[in-house]
Design a protein around this motif. Sequence first.
Motif, short mmCIF file in Angstrom:
data_model
loop_
_atom_site.label_atom_id
_atom_site.label_comp_id
_atom_site.label_asym_id
_atom_site.label_seq_id
_atom_site.Cartn_x
_atom_site.Cartn_y
_atom_site.Cartn_z
N UNK A 106 -29.21 84.50 2.62
CA UNK A 106 -30.54 84.57 2.00
C UNK A 106 -31.64 84.56 3.06
N UNK A 107 -31.57 83.60 3.96
CA UNK A 107 -32.64 83.49 4.96
C UNK A 107 -32.68 84.69 5.90
N UNK A 108 -31.50 85.19 6.28
CA UNK A 108 -31.48 86.33 7.20
C UNK A 108 -32.08 87.58 6.54
N UNK A 109 -31.84 87.74 5.26
CA UNK A 109 -32.43 88.88 4.55
C UNK A 109 -33.92 88.69 4.34
N UNK A 110 -34.32 87.49 3.95
CA UNK A 110 -35.75 87.23 3.73
C UNK A 110 -36.58 87.44 4.98
N UNK A 111 -36.09 86.98 6.12
CA UNK A 111 -36.90 87.10 7.34
C UNK A 111 -36.98 88.55 7.80
N UNK A 112 -35.99 89.37 7.45
CA UNK A 112 -36.10 90.79 7.77
C UNK A 112 -37.11 91.49 6.87
N UNK A 113 -37.28 90.99 5.66
CA UNK A 113 -38.22 91.60 4.72
C UNK A 113 -39.64 91.09 4.94
N UNK A 114 -39.78 89.78 5.15
CA UNK A 114 -41.11 89.17 5.19
C UNK A 114 -41.54 88.73 6.58
N UNK A 115 -40.65 88.67 7.55
CA UNK A 115 -41.02 88.18 8.87
C UNK A 115 -40.98 86.66 8.93
N UNK A 116 -42.09 86.04 9.32
CA UNK A 116 -42.17 84.58 9.34
C UNK A 116 -42.12 84.06 7.90
N UNK A 117 -41.28 83.07 7.67
CA UNK A 117 -41.10 82.56 6.31
C UNK A 117 -40.96 81.04 6.35
N UNK A 166 -41.57 80.84 12.56
CA UNK A 166 -41.48 82.18 13.18
C UNK A 166 -40.10 82.80 12.98
N UNK A 167 -40.07 84.10 12.81
CA UNK A 167 -38.82 84.80 12.47
C UNK A 167 -37.71 84.52 13.46
N UNK A 168 -38.00 84.51 14.74
CA UNK A 168 -36.96 84.28 15.73
C UNK A 168 -36.39 82.88 15.60
N UNK A 169 -37.24 81.91 15.30
CA UNK A 169 -36.76 80.55 15.11
C UNK A 169 -35.89 80.45 13.85
N UNK A 170 -36.27 81.20 12.81
CA UNK A 170 -35.44 81.24 11.60
C UNK A 170 -34.05 81.77 11.95
N UNK A 171 -33.99 82.82 12.74
CA UNK A 171 -32.70 83.40 13.13
C UNK A 171 -31.85 82.39 13.89
N UNK A 172 -32.47 81.58 14.71
CA UNK A 172 -31.70 80.58 15.46
C UNK A 172 -31.18 79.47 14.55
N UNK A 209 -27.15 88.20 15.83
CA UNK A 209 -27.35 88.38 17.27
C UNK A 209 -27.99 89.73 17.58
N UNK A 210 -27.73 90.75 16.77
CA UNK A 210 -28.48 91.99 16.94
C UNK A 210 -29.96 91.75 16.75
N UNK A 211 -30.30 90.99 15.71
CA UNK A 211 -31.71 90.70 15.43
C UNK A 211 -32.34 89.87 16.54
N UNK A 212 -31.56 88.99 17.14
CA UNK A 212 -32.06 88.18 18.25
C UNK A 212 -32.06 88.96 19.57
N UNK A 213 -31.51 90.17 19.56
CA UNK A 213 -31.36 91.00 20.76
C UNK A 213 -30.44 90.34 21.80
N UNK A 214 -29.47 89.61 21.30
CA UNK A 214 -28.44 89.01 22.16
C UNK A 214 -27.17 89.85 22.00
#
Length: 453
Positions: free
Chosen positions: A152-163, A181-187, A225-230
């Motif tokens: 859920x969170x990974x999809x939401x942050x791709x749609x809305x950004x910072x959440x 921030x979106x990057x922090x959500x991804x982590x 990790x693709x989204x984090x560019x790792x």
Amino acid sequence: MKNIFYSSMLVISILLFQSCEDTIKIGLPTDQINTENVFKDKRSATAALADLYISLREASLFSGNSQGIGTSLGLYTDELEPIFSFPGSDDIQLFNNSLDPTRYVISTLWSTSYSNIYAINSFISGVTNSDGITSAEKELLLAQAYVLRAMYYQTLTQIYGDIPYTTSTNYKANTKIIKTPALEVLKLIEQDLLKAIEALSYNDGSSNKYYPNKAVAELILAKNYLLQKRYEKAEFYSKLVMDNPQYSIETDLSKVFKNSAKSTLWQIANSTALAATYEASNYIMVFSDWSYKLNPALLNSFENNDLRKQLWIKEFEDTGSLYAYKYKNRRNNTDECSILFRIEEVYFILSEALIYQNREKEAIPYLNTIRQRANLLALPNTLDKQQTLEAMLKESQKEFFLEHGRRFFDLKRNNKLSLLKPSKPNWQDKHALFPYPDKEILINPNLNPQNDY
């Protein structure tokens, strides 16, 4: 956000995911059942977990019905066209990229997601604090919940950004939470998935792939990790899935969306015996004024000899309109379930990870595996980095159309949403993010508007 976080744990009868024909019986929900009773033992906790899976199918971003992102992002990009919609309807708004923060579709994507997240957080809290569930049982129950929350969170942050990111069930705190921030959500998602991978095995406990297992968590983490560019990490986890002997490319394209497909990692049980998947009910045309047809931009991307065009697309003879025919059973369905993840996606994750490590020559054979299975010629190994990236996006468009918004996410992740402009004259850079729903901003001022909406 009052509607988002106002929820209670609902108790249902245990869902027995034994075949696509199983009837799912849902007990009457009640707001009166206390958490101690819900999580008094493994059996009751399993019933609560079953509710999360039913919500995933019936009322979530991932539903195959018209409220899911397969449809909404299909309209938003270049996969679907509305046939019969009232002027100013949500479908028309999405198709024209006219996002209005007051619209039902905007608020629904947000509110159903956060309602489901709240239920997951409640489940995690209840299981964690239960005295009647063993530590080993807790690990497996929690791991599945971590996978769901990550999705859920990974999809939401791709749609809305910072959440807003919360693991709390404190209603008052949640209504005032600030954006992460979106990057922090991804982590944070990464941490959930690593915990899940540690606890899960490659056997999901059923023969029908109705639960997320370790391979599913590895695939979602590779995408993270693709989204984090790792990219090295994305390569590592995608190879783990690809090398798993439980899964393999389904060479017969007519079998890819059957419940016995070797390529499926995770699929959702249907609601009743013989029930059609929501995708079949949603996309297969029955009348000339059906809701949707395939967008010419998608149709024009196929070569005539592409087996996916021949087997996954069908013509409505009365009008000549073409519709998605991946799922084929509108009634008496005994061999199809809605697929969330399949092994083909790993080939694209790995290809993308290699391209961004300047190893495009290594990526091309993986793309050719997909192409040659579709009866297409192999790509030459002389393509440069940019050409390989463009080829990957074109191939993904044809492989995953109307599968949970992958077209939008692929283009956005690779900074290629501008490719939509020829078929989307209203497209603007701001459309890379959806607006926050107006009513949520009114309740929580920390959700200040973004992107000039």
